[in-house]
Design a protein around this motif. Structure first.
Motif, PDB file in Angstrom:
ATOM      1  N   ARG A   1      27.715  33.616  42.664  1.00 41.64           N
ATOM      2  CA  ARG A   1      27.643  33.381  41.416  1.00 41.64           C
ATOM      3  C   ARG A   1      26.517  32.374  41.100  1.00 41.64           C
ATOM      4  NH1 ARG A   1      32.667  31.720  40.875  1.00 41.64           N
ATOM      5  NH2 ARG A   1      33.450  33.614  39.666  1.00 41.64           N
TER       6      ARG A   1
ATOM      7  N   THR B   1      27.643  31.255  34.442  1.00 42.85           N
ATOM      8  CA  THR B   1      28.933  31.868  33.909  1.00 42.85           C
ATOM      9  C   THR B   1      28.564  31.926  32.397  1.00 42.85           C
ATOM     10  OG1 THR B   1      30.024  30.685  35.489  1.00 42.85           O
ATOM     11  CG2 THR B   1      31.269  31.120  33.439  1.00 42.85           C
TER      12      THR B   1
ATOM     13  N   GLU C   1      33.094  39.874  48.148  1.00 47.49           N
ATOM     14  CA  GLU C   1      33.024  38.395  48.350  1.00 47.49           C
ATOM     15  C   GLU C   1      31.636  38.003  48.588  1.00 47.49           C
ATOM     16  OE1 GLU C   1      35.627  36.203  49.099  1.00 47.49           O
ATOM     17  OE2 GLU C   1      36.917  37.811  48.018  1.00 47.49           O
TER      18      GLU C   1
ATOM     19  N   ASN D   1      36.097  42.762  34.680  1.00 51.14           N
ATOM     20  CA  ASN D   1      35.946  43.275  35.914  1.00 51.14           C
ATOM     21  C   ASN D   1      35.647  42.386  37.080  1.00 51.14           C
ATOM     22  OD1 ASN D   1      35.925  46.169  35.316  1.00 51.14           O
ATOM     23  ND2 ASN D   1      34.075  45.966  34.020  1.00 51.14           N
ATOM     24  N   LEU D   2      35.736  41.147  36.870  1.00 49.05           N
ATOM     25  CA  LEU D   2      35.533  40.053  37.725  1.00 49.05           C
ATOM     26  C   LEU D   2      36.300  40.287  39.058  1.00 49.05           C
ATOM     27  CD1 LEU D   2      35.176  36.654  35.707  1.00 49.05           C
ATOM     28  CD2 LEU D   2      33.287  37.970  36.869  1.00 49.05           C
ATOM     29  N   HIS D   3      37.663  40.790  39.108  1.00 46.62           N
ATOM     30  CA  HIS D   3      38.500  41.191  40.259  1.00 46.62           C
ATOM     31  C   HIS D   3      37.869  42.129  41.244  1.00 46.62           C
ATOM     32  CE1 HIS D   3      39.731  44.279  37.405  1.00 46.62           C
ATOM     33  NE2 HIS D   3      40.230  45.025  38.742  1.00 46.62           N
ATOM     34  N   LEU D   4      36.569  42.806  40.694  1.00 45.61           N
ATOM     35  CA  LEU D   4      36.138  44.071  41.631  1.00 45.61           C
ATOM     36  C   LEU D   4      35.054  43.292  42.351  1.00 45.61           C
ATOM     37  CD1 LEU D   4      36.197  46.923  38.982  1.00 45.61           C
ATOM     38  CD2 LEU D   4      37.650  46.524  40.802  1.00 45.61           C
TER      39      LEU D   4
ATOM     40  N   ARG E   1      33.939  40.006  32.228  1.00 47.30           N
ATOM     41  CA  ARG E   1      35.274  39.148  32.655  1.00 47.30           C
ATOM     42  C   ARG E   1      36.413  40.217  33.099  1.00 47.30           C
ATOM     43  NH1 ARG E   1      34.976  33.948  33.336  1.00 47.30           N
ATOM     44  NH2 ARG E   1      33.788  32.868  31.786  1.00 47.30           N
TER      45      ARG E   1
END
Length: 169
Positions: free
Chosen positions: A22, A25, A18, A12-15, A10
């Motif tokens: 997914r 989860t 695009e 590092n999800l911003h890394l 969680r």
């Protein structure tokens, strides 16, 4: 079970790029796949299936070839088995100084210096006393007497085993 994937925490999800897709989860992470990873998974699964098919085809071919030669294989197996038995008997005869029997047409049985092949192995060397047995037209019935544990049954078994061994040669 889930195939190939990339697991990202969680924090590092911003890394995550695009183009990642997914897949699942979790509480502390998410799992992603990519087009390349999906293609690799398909190749691996396809290779496993092709391997299974090739293995089955090869098995069928070997089975057919063996089946076509089954008569020869059986003849060789019988010859090897016979050779194995004869070699084992020769080894035992040599090791324990057994002699080749002299079979005759005359009725009767004569055993000189007969030894019980089993009991002799369980006694110290030289402890077994060899026995002579003679059964012929003059002595067709033997009465074997003696106290318990004197060897009456042993001598009967010895004659039987010696006779069987003589028939084997």
């Amino acid at each position: 079970v889930f195939g190939y994937y990339l697991e990202v925490s969680r924090a590092n999800l911003h890394l995550v790029p695009e183009d990642y897709i997914r897949k699942q989860t979790l509480v502390n992470a998410e799992r992603f796949i990519t087009a390349d990873l999906k293609e690799y998974e398909s190749r691996v699964l396809g290779a496993e299936e092709a391997r299974g098919q090739l293995e089955w085809q090869l098995f069928k071919e070997v089975r057919q070839q063996v089946g076509a030669q089954s008569r020869r294989i059986k003849m060789v197996a019988e010859a090897v088995a016979t050779l194995d038995v004869l070699a084992a008997l020769a080894e035992v005869a040599s090791q324990y100084q057994y002699t080749c029997p002299q079979l005759q047409e005359a009725a009767g049985l004569l055993i000189r210096q007969g030894r019980h092949p089993v009991i002799e192995r369980h006694l110290p060397a030289g402890a077994f006393v060899p026995n002579d047995i003679r059964v012929d037209n003059t002595a067709q019935v033997l009465i074997i007497t003696g106290p318990n544990m004197a060897g009456k049954s042993t001598i009967l078994r010895q004659v039987a085993l010696t006779s069987l061994m003589a028939q084997l040669g």
